[in-house]
Scaffold this motif. Structure first.
Motif, PDB file in Angstrom:
ATOM      1  N   GLU A  16       0.825  -1.215   0.000  1.00 45.75           N
ATOM      2  CA  GLU A  16       0.000   0.000   0.000  1.00 45.75           C
ATOM      3  C   GLU A  16       0.855   1.260   0.000  1.00 45.75           C
ATOM      4  N   GLY A  17       2.132   1.101   0.268  1.00 53.69           N
ATOM      5  CA  GLY A  17       3.040   2.237   0.206  1.00 53.69           C
ATOM      6  C   GLY A  17       4.012   2.275   1.372  1.00 53.69           C
ATOM      7  N   PHE A  18       5.139   2.915   1.137  1.00 55.32           N
ATOM      8  CA  PHE A  18       6.161   3.071   2.166  1.00 55.32           C
ATOM      9  C   PHE A  18       7.010   4.279   1.848  1.00 55.32           C
ATOM     10  N   THR A  19       7.652   4.796   2.874  1.00 54.37           N
ATOM     11  CA  THR A  19       8.654   5.851   2.745  1.00 54.37           C
ATOM     12  C   THR A  19       9.746   5.521   3.755  1.00 54.37           C
ATOM     13  N   VAL A  20      10.990   5.434   3.291  1.00 46.82           N
ATOM     14  CA  VAL A  20      12.096   5.112   4.197  1.00 46.82           C
ATOM     15  C   VAL A  20      13.335   5.934   3.874  1.00 46.82           C
ATOM     16  N   SER A  21      14.117   6.145   4.908  1.00 46.89           N
ATOM     17  CA  SER A  21      15.415   6.790   4.772  1.00 46.89           C
ATOM     18  C   SER A  21      16.431   5.740   4.345  1.00 46.89           C
ATOM     19  N   LEU A  22      17.272   6.069   3.401  1.00 43.32           N
ATOM     20  CA  LEU A  22      18.339   5.166   3.003  1.00 43.32           C
ATOM     21  C   LEU A  22      19.466   5.132   4.031  1.00 43.32           C
ATOM     22  N   LEU A  23      19.473   6.059   4.954  1.00 40.22           N
ATOM     23  CA  LEU A  23      20.526   6.115   5.957  1.00 40.22           C
ATOM     24  C   LEU A  23      20.374   5.010   6.998  1.00 40.22           C
ATOM     25  N   ASP A  24      19.110   4.735   7.404  1.00 43.36           N
ATOM     26  CA  ASP A  24      18.894   3.722   8.444  1.00 43.36           C
ATOM     27  C   ASP A  24      17.614   2.906   8.225  1.00 43.36           C
ATOM     28  N   TYR A  25      16.962   3.104   7.099  1.00 46.37           N
ATOM     29  CA  TYR A  25      15.732   2.396   6.720  1.00 46.37           C
ATOM     30  C   TYR A  25      14.567   2.671   7.672  1.00 46.37           C
ATOM     31  N   SER A  26      14.638   3.796   8.375  1.00 42.40           N
ATOM     32  CA  SER A  26      13.532   4.188   9.247  1.00 42.40           C
ATOM     33  C   SER A  26      12.460   4.900   8.426  1.00 42.40           C
ATOM     34  N   THR A  27      11.257   4.914   8.964  1.00 40.39           N
ATOM     35  CA  THR A  27      10.127   5.586   8.332  1.00 40.39           C
ATOM     36  C   THR A  27       9.915   6.926   9.017  1.00 40.39           C
ATOM     37  N   PRO A  28       9.839   8.014   8.246  1.00 39.32           N
ATOM     38  CA  PRO A  28       9.569   9.312   8.869  1.00 39.32           C
ATOM     39  C   PRO A  28       8.226   9.267   9.592  1.00 39.32           C
ATOM     40  N   LYS A  29       8.131   9.971  10.706  1.00 37.71           N
ATOM     41  CA  LYS A  29       6.911   9.957  11.520  1.00 37.71           C
ATOM     42  C   LYS A  29       6.022  11.171  11.314  1.00 37.71           C
ATOM     43  N   LYS A  30       6.581  12.241  10.741  1.00 36.89           N
ATOM     44  CA  LYS A  30       5.776  13.440  10.527  1.00 36.89           C
ATOM     45  C   LYS A  30       6.273  14.198   9.314  1.00 36.89           C
ATOM     46  N   GLY A  31       5.425  15.082   8.819  1.00 37.37           N
ATOM     47  CA  GLY A  31       5.761  15.892   7.662  1.00 37.37           C
ATOM     48  C   GLY A  31       4.975  15.471   6.439  1.00 37.37           C
ATOM     49  N   TYR A  32       5.381  16.016   5.319  1.00 38.31           N
ATOM     50  CA  TYR A  32       4.709  15.776   4.042  1.00 38.31           C
ATOM     51  C   TYR A  32       5.701  15.179   3.062  1.00 38.31           C
ATOM     52  N   CYS A  33       5.268  14.173   2.375  1.00 35.11           N
ATOM     53  CA  CYS A  33       6.096  13.460   1.421  1.00 35.11           C
ATOM     54  C   CYS A  33       5.801  14.013   0.023  1.00 35.11           C
ATOM     55  N   VAL A  34       6.839  14.524  -0.642  1.00 35.87           N
ATOM     56  CA  VAL A  34       6.690  15.101  -1.974  1.00 35.87           C
ATOM     57  C   VAL A  34       7.652  14.384  -2.921  1.00 35.87           C
ATOM     58  N   ALA A  35       7.112  13.758  -3.950  1.00 35.60           N
ATOM     59  CA  ALA A  35       7.952  13.036  -4.912  1.00 35.60           C
ATOM     60  C   ALA A  35       8.622  14.010  -5.877  1.00 35.60           C
ATOM     61  N   MET A  36       9.829  13.655  -6.261  1.00 32.75           N
ATOM     62  CA  MET A  36      10.579  14.473  -7.220  1.00 32.75           C
ATOM     63  C   MET A  36      10.161  14.112  -8.652  1.00 32.75           C
ATOM     64  N   GLN A  37       9.963  15.121  -9.476  1.00 29.58           N
ATOM     65  CA  GLN A  37       9.587  14.897 -10.865  1.00 29.58           C
ATOM     66  C   GLN A  37      10.623  14.034 -11.593  1.00 29.58           C
ATOM     67  N   LEU A  38      11.874  14.188 -11.237  1.00 29.03           N
ATOM     68  CA  LEU A  38      12.968  13.468 -11.875  1.00 29.03           C
ATOM     69  C   LEU A  38      12.783  11.952 -11.825  1.00 29.03           C
ATOM     70  N   THR A  39      12.090  11.461 -10.806  1.00 25.12           N
ATOM     71  CA  THR A  39      11.900  10.013 -10.684  1.00 25.12           C
ATOM     72  C   THR A  39      10.464   9.576 -10.973  1.00 25.12           C
ATOM     73  N   GLN A  40       9.682  10.460 -11.539  1.00 25.53           N
ATOM     74  CA  GLN A  40       8.301  10.125 -11.898  1.00 25.53           C
ATOM     75  C   GLN A  40       8.294   8.968 -12.902  1.00 25.53           C
ATOM     76  N   ASP A  41       7.321   8.091 -12.769  1.00 24.98           N
ATOM     77  CA  ASP A  41       7.170   6.926 -13.656  1.00 24.98           C
ATOM     78  C   ASP A  41       8.367   5.977 -13.579  1.00 24.98           C
ATOM     79  N   SER A  42       8.917   5.822 -12.386  1.00 25.65           N
ATOM     80  CA  SER A  42       9.980   4.845 -12.164  1.00 25.65           C
ATOM     81  C   SER A  42       9.328   3.606 -11.559  1.00 25.65           C
ATOM     82  N   PHE A  43       9.344   2.521 -12.302  1.00 24.27           N
ATOM     83  CA  PHE A  43       8.694   1.315 -11.809  1.00 24.27           C
ATOM     84  C   PHE A  43       9.554   0.093 -12.087  1.00 24.27           C
ATOM     85  N   GLY A  44       9.266  -0.974 -11.336  1.00 26.45           N
ATOM     86  CA  GLY A  44      10.020  -2.204 -11.492  1.00 26.45           C
ATOM     87  C   GLY A  44      11.460  -2.062 -11.018  1.00 26.45           C
TER      88      GLY A  44
END
Length: 110
Positions: A16-44
């Motif tokens: 259903e979805g996830f957001t993680v830091s590559l530094l420690d694989y933790s999930t942010p607990k607050k704030g707003y997640c905004v995707a970068m256009q540069l990686t739009q339509d990146s799948f597989g």
């Protein structure tokens, strides 16, 4: 375990979805997640590799979700922003359809 394999496991466990830091694989607990256009339509696998490469040079944060209509997992390099107005502006500037409110676990359409 390498980053690619770790994120594949996280994605499979969180269709259903996830957001993680590559530094420690933790999930942010607050704030707003905004995707970068540069990686739009990146799948597989190819898309995930692209997103990891970009994230390692910028935000160090990756998000993803499974699209049941196309049967593909989409990945994004994401920015975590604490201010709603800033997140809305960044979302529009990156041509996103929506941003995600991590604190309230809800999508905000733009």
């Amino acid at each position: 375990m390498e980053t690619f394999q770790r994120l594949k496991q996280i994605a499979e466990a969180n269709r259903e979805g996830f957001t993680v830091s590559l530094l420690d694989y933790s999930t942010p607990k607050k704030g707003y997640c905004v995707a970068m256009q540069l990686t739009q339509d990146s799948f597989g696998d190819e898309g995930l590799r692209k997103v990891i490469e970009i994230a390692e040079q910028s935000t160090f944060t990756v998000g993803g979700w499974y699209d049941y209509q196309s049967n593909q997992y989409y990945y994004d390099c994401v920015m975590i922003v604490q201010d709603l107005e800033e997140a809305l502006q960044l979302g529009r500037a990156n041509h996103q359809l929506a941003i995600f409110d991590i604190t309230k676990a809800r999508t905000i359409e733009l």
